[in-house]
Design an enzyme around this catalytic site. Structure first.
Site, mmCIF file in Angstrom:
data_model
loop_
_atom_site.group_PDB
_atom_site.id
_atom_site.type_symbol
_atom_site.label_atom_id
_atom_site.label_comp_id
_atom_site.label_asym_id
_atom_site.label_seq_id
_atom_site.Cartn_x
_atom_site.Cartn_y
_atom_site.Cartn_z
ATOM 1 N N GLY A 10 0.815 -1.224 0.000
ATOM 2 C CA GLY A 10 0.000 0.000 0.000
ATOM 3 C C GLY A 10 0.841 1.262 0.000
ATOM 4 N N SER A 124 -4.562 6.543 13.650
ATOM 5 C CA SER A 124 -4.890 7.738 12.875
ATOM 6 C C SER A 124 -5.334 8.855 13.801
ATOM 7 C CB SER A 124 -6.025 7.377 11.920
ATOM 8 O OG SER A 124 -6.606 8.534 11.386
ATOM 9 N N TYR A 148 -14.722 3.429 10.410
ATOM 10 C CA TYR A 148 -13.275 3.332 10.184
ATOM 11 C C TYR A 148 -12.518 3.793 11.429
ATOM 12 C CZ TYR A 148 -8.623 4.903 8.861
ATOM 13 O OH TYR A 148 -7.269 5.130 8.851
ATOM 14 N N LYS A 152 -9.949 1.836 14.432
ATOM 15 C CA LYS A 152 -8.612 2.260 14.888
ATOM 16 C C LYS A 152 -8.592 2.375 16.407
ATOM 17 C CE LYS A 152 -6.584 2.463 10.964
ATOM 18 N NZ LYS A 152 -5.603 1.449 10.639
ATOM 19 N N LEU A 199 -7.713 14.992 -0.481
ATOM 20 C CA LEU A 199 -7.442 16.252 -1.170
ATOM 21 C C LEU A 199 -6.273 16.182 -2.167
ATOM 22 C CD1 LEU A 199 -8.059 19.275 -1.467
ATOM 23 C CD2 LEU A 199 -6.468 19.688 0.425
HETATM 24 P P1 NAD Z 1 -3.426 1.454 1.555
HETATM 25 O O1 NAD Z 1 -4.819 1.036 1.279
HETATM 26 O O2 NAD Z 1 -2.641 2.043 0.448
HETATM 27 O O3 NAD Z 1 -2.599 0.243 2.179
HETATM 28 C C1 NAD Z 1 -3.188 -0.763 2.964
HETATM 29 C C2 NAD Z 1 -2.803 -2.100 2.361
HETATM 30 O O4 NAD Z 1 -3.366 -3.152 3.149
HETATM 31 C C3 NAD Z 1 -3.318 -2.283 0.925
HETATM 32 O O5 NAD Z 1 -2.234 -2.638 0.095
HETATM 33 C C4 NAD Z 1 -4.340 -3.420 1.042
HETATM 34 O O6 NAD Z 1 -4.339 -4.225 -0.111
HETATM 35 C C5 NAD Z 1 -3.859 -4.166 2.281
HETATM 36 N N1 NAD Z 1 -4.896 -4.898 3.018
HETATM 37 C C6 NAD Z 1 -6.095 -4.433 3.465
HETATM 38 N N2 NAD Z 1 -6.742 -5.402 4.125
HETATM 39 C C7 NAD Z 1 -5.950 -6.508 4.094
HETATM 40 C C8 NAD Z 1 -6.073 -7.827 4.608
HETATM 41 N N3 NAD Z 1 -7.171 -8.233 5.270
HETATM 42 N N4 NAD Z 1 -5.063 -8.701 4.396
HETATM 43 C C9 NAD Z 1 -3.953 -8.321 3.730
HETATM 44 N N5 NAD Z 1 -3.783 -7.089 3.227
HETATM 45 C C10 NAD Z 1 -4.769 -6.192 3.409
HETATM 46 O O7 NAD Z 1 -3.487 2.482 2.796
HETATM 47 P P2 NAD Z 1 -2.360 3.418 3.390
HETATM 48 O O8 NAD Z 1 -2.750 4.804 3.095
HETATM 49 O O9 NAD Z 1 -1.033 2.930 3.000
HETATM 50 O O10 NAD Z 1 -2.615 3.187 4.940
HETATM 51 C C11 NAD Z 1 -1.907 2.219 5.669
HETATM 52 C C12 NAD Z 1 -2.472 2.154 7.078
HETATM 53 O O11 NAD Z 1 -2.396 3.448 7.665
HETATM 54 C C13 NAD Z 1 -3.938 1.759 7.141
HETATM 55 O O12 NAD Z 1 -4.138 0.947 8.270
HETATM 56 C C14 NAD Z 1 -4.655 3.083 7.302
HETATM 57 O O13 NAD Z 1 -5.878 2.936 7.971
HETATM 58 C C15 NAD Z 1 -3.660 3.850 8.145
HETATM 59 N N6 NAD Z 1 -3.799 5.298 7.991
HETATM 60 C C16 NAD Z 1 -3.744 5.834 6.750
HETATM 61 C C17 NAD Z 1 -3.894 7.208 6.589
HETATM 62 C C18 NAD Z 1 -3.862 7.838 5.228
HETATM 63 O O14 NAD Z 1 -4.283 8.973 5.094
HETATM 64 N N7 NAD Z 1 -3.379 7.190 4.198
HETATM 65 C C19 NAD Z 1 -4.077 8.023 7.715
HETATM 66 C C20 NAD Z 1 -4.098 7.433 8.977
HETATM 67 C C21 NAD Z 1 -3.960 6.059 9.098
HETATM 68 C C1 UD1 Z 2 -9.581 11.901 5.898
HETATM 69 C C2 UD1 Z 2 -10.406 10.974 6.750
HETATM 70 C C3 UD1 Z 2 -9.655 10.627 8.020
HETATM 71 C C4 UD1 Z 2 -8.272 10.058 7.693
HETATM 72 C C5 UD1 Z 2 -7.551 11.137 6.870
HETATM 73 C C6 UD1 Z 2 -6.168 10.764 6.496
HETATM 74 C C7 UD1 Z 2 -12.666 11.688 6.180
HETATM 75 C C8 UD1 Z 2 -13.932 12.315 6.663
HETATM 76 N N1 UD1 Z 2 -11.669 11.622 7.039
HETATM 77 O O1 UD1 Z 2 -9.363 13.045 6.620
HETATM 78 O O2 UD1 Z 2 -10.367 9.687 8.764
HETATM 79 O O3 UD1 Z 2 -7.568 9.771 8.870
HETATM 80 O O4 UD1 Z 2 -8.298 11.340 5.663
HETATM 81 O O5 UD1 Z 2 -6.185 9.977 5.363
HETATM 82 O O6 UD1 Z 2 -12.596 11.225 5.063
HETATM 83 N N2 UD1 Z 2 -11.287 18.392 0.722
HETATM 84 C C9 UD1 Z 2 -11.900 19.170 -0.236
HETATM 85 N N3 UD1 Z 2 -12.156 18.601 -1.445
HETATM 86 C C10 UD1 Z 2 -11.833 17.314 -1.760
HETATM 87 C C11 UD1 Z 2 -11.201 16.521 -0.765
HETATM 88 C C12 UD1 Z 2 -10.954 17.106 0.461
HETATM 89 O O7 UD1 Z 2 -12.214 20.342 -0.012
HETATM 90 O O8 UD1 Z 2 -12.117 16.852 -2.895
HETATM 91 C C13 UD1 Z 2 -10.966 19.007 2.028
HETATM 92 C C14 UD1 Z 2 -11.645 18.342 3.211
HETATM 93 O O9 UD1 Z 2 -12.884 18.940 3.478
HETATM 94 C C15 UD1 Z 2 -10.612 18.604 4.323
HETATM 95 C C16 UD1 Z 2 -9.262 18.590 3.587
HETATM 96 O O10 UD1 Z 2 -9.579 18.845 2.225
HETATM 97 O O11 UD1 Z 2 -10.799 19.874 4.888
HETATM 98 C C17 UD1 Z 2 -8.521 17.264 3.702
HETATM 99 O O12 UD1 Z 2 -9.399 16.230 3.297
HETATM 100 P P1 UD1 Z 2 -8.904 14.699 3.162
HETATM 101 O O13 UD1 Z 2 -7.670 14.647 2.365
HETATM 102 O O14 UD1 Z 2 -10.069 13.897 2.716
HETATM 103 O O15 UD1 Z 2 -8.498 14.318 4.654
HETATM 104 P P2 UD1 Z 2 -9.357 14.446 6.007
HETATM 105 O O16 UD1 Z 2 -10.733 14.823 5.734
HETATM 106 O O17 UD1 Z 2 -8.574 15.266 6.944
#
Ligand code: NAD
Ligand code: UD1
Length: 336
Positions: A10, A124, A148, A152, A199
């Site tokens: 991921g 998160s 979601y 967490k 975003l």
């Molecule tokens: P991502 O979706 O790119 O990566 C997650 C990976 O886990 C994917 O490759 C998916 O195929 C794999 N996966 C999901 N369920 C699975 C399962 N049951 N068995 C095996 N593989 C599985 O997401 P990411 O953005 O890289 O996020 C990684 C972690 O960080 C996640 O747990 C996510 O909730 C957490 N997180 C992400 C963000 C963000 O904004 N990206 C923010 C806060 C927390």
């Molecule tokens: C989202 C998730 C949050 C997760 C975080 C990190 C939601 C409600 N929350 O947060 O749980 O931990 O991502 O991945 O989805 N925005 C726009 N236009 C767009 C997209 C976003 O205006 O097309 C704005 C949103 O209103 C926000 C900011 O951009 O103010 C960031 O948005 P986004 O990237 O989706 O992240 P979060 O909402 O902070």
């Protein structure tokens, strides 16, 4: 030292895998590719000039995951695998609870069985819900507003109870703020399915011409320009935070919680301006209604991680925009 990386194909897992390999760790990647592409694995190999084992396995499948522990002498686990789309989690709560929580339980049960008691977990900032004030420190009240986020928070509690039951565990709960950007090579990055929810990938696809214009969700928030404020953090800084957290738990048993953010808040309009400045590309936008569930303002107090891990985000908002854009133009269709 051998580290199992769940979800290593991921977005954040691939960047962390690169950092681990560059630091000399051996890694084993487990991913079911439900939200990622197999191509990323060769990109990781190419960037690091290192090879590693990959198992296409669902964490829910205990038998298959058992094989991974049987075949490899694992020292620690970084657990990224999980489903992460907030909106989808409201529509499919059972799938989210099952995948994220049961997946973690199966993993921890096997870790216990094989005596692997070192775990870094992807939590998160969503666990803070709508915070009363900013910056947010780790001792703020916790509260979630969607399935979601609840997965967490529940997993954090499970891991805390596990530590209480057996103080030989070393567990690090990392609360990420908003990861964006990509590896500076432009070879790995975020590859969302369909129309992006977040975003930054939306902005890069508008700049590329794949999407017409950005919809800004509300300009009547209680922020300096009315648009939502977030703490965006470069994914490589975030990845490096995992290595620091891992070092600490490999050293001695503990249960730690850290915010990983920059401590700075940027509004949606700030992001548009910064992106345009960093890349020279224009981003058309329109103001639309608020997105349900969004909060005004969210940014970290990241000082605990700096104090205890010696970790601090180094890359600024211009770096984040530039690297996100390099990834997008070099890979207009992601890994396809
Ligand atoms: P991502 O979706 O790119 O990566 C997650 C990976 O886990 C994917 O490759 C998916 O195929 C794999 N996966 C999901 N369920 C699975 C399962 N049951 N068995 C095996 N593989 C599985 O997401 P990411 O953005 O890289 O996020 C990684 C972690 O960080 C996640 O747990 C996510 O909730 C957490 N997180 C992400 C963000 C963000 O904004 N990206 C923010 C806060 C927390
Ligand atoms: C989202 C998730 C949050 C997760 C975080 C990190 C939601 C409600 N929350 O947060 O749980 O931990 O991502 O991945 O989805 N925005 C726009 N236009 C767009 C997209 C976003 O205006 O097309 C704005 C949103 O209103 C926000 C900011 O951009 O103010 C960031 O948005 P986004 O990237 O989706 O992240 P979060 O909402 O902070």
């Amino acid at each position: 030292m051998k580290i199992l990386v769940t979800g290593g194909a991921g977005y954040i897992g691939s960047h962390t895998s690169v950092e681990l390999l560059n630091k000399g760790y051996e890694i084993i990647v487990v991913d079911n590719l439900s939200n990622s592409k197999v191509e990323v694995l060769d990109r990781i190999r190419e960037l690091t000039n290192r090879d590693f084992k990959f198992y296409r396995i669902n964490l829910l499948n205990r038998g298959e995951l058992d094989r991974v522990f049987k075949e490899n002498k694992i020292d620690g686990v970084i657990h990224f695998a999980g489903l992460k789309a907030v909106g989808e989690s409201v529509e499919k709560p059972l799938e989210y609870y099952h995948n994220n929580i049961t997946g973690t339980l199966v993993l921890c049960d096997l870790m216990k069985e094989y005596g692997v008691k070192r775990l870094v977990f992807s939590s998160s900032a969503t666990v803070y819900g709508n915070p009363e004030r900013v910056p947010i420190s780790e001792d703020f009240p916790l509260n979630t507003t969607n399935p979601y986020g609840s997965t967490k928070l529940m997993i954090e509690r499970i891991l805390e109870d596990l530590y209480i039951s057996d103080r030989e565990w070393g567990i690090s709960l990392l609360r990420y703020f908003n990861p964006i950007g990509a590896h500076q090579s432009g070879r790995i990055g975020e590859d969302p399915n369909g129309i992006p929810n977040n975003l930054m990938p939306f902005i890069t696809q508008v700049a590329l011409g794949k999407l017409k214009r950005l919809s800004i969700f509300g300009n009547d928030y209680n922020t300096h320009d009315g648009t939502g404020v977030r703490d965006y953090i470069h994914v490589v800084d975030l990845a490096q935070g995992h290595l620091k957290a891992l070092d600490k738990i490999l050293e001695k048993p503990t249960l730690d919680i850290y915010n990983l953010g920059t401590g700075e808040g940027y509004s949606v309009l700030d992001m548009v301006v910064n992106f345009e400045k960093a890349t020279g590309k224009k981003v058309d936008y329109t103001i639309v209604d608020r997105r349900p569930g969004d909060i005004d303002i969210c940014y970290a107090d990241p000082s605990k991680a700096e104090r205890e891990l010696g970790w601090k985000a180094r890359r600024d908002i211009q770096d984040m925009c530039r690297d996100a854009w390099r990834w997008q133009i070099n890979n207009p269709n992601g890994y396809e």
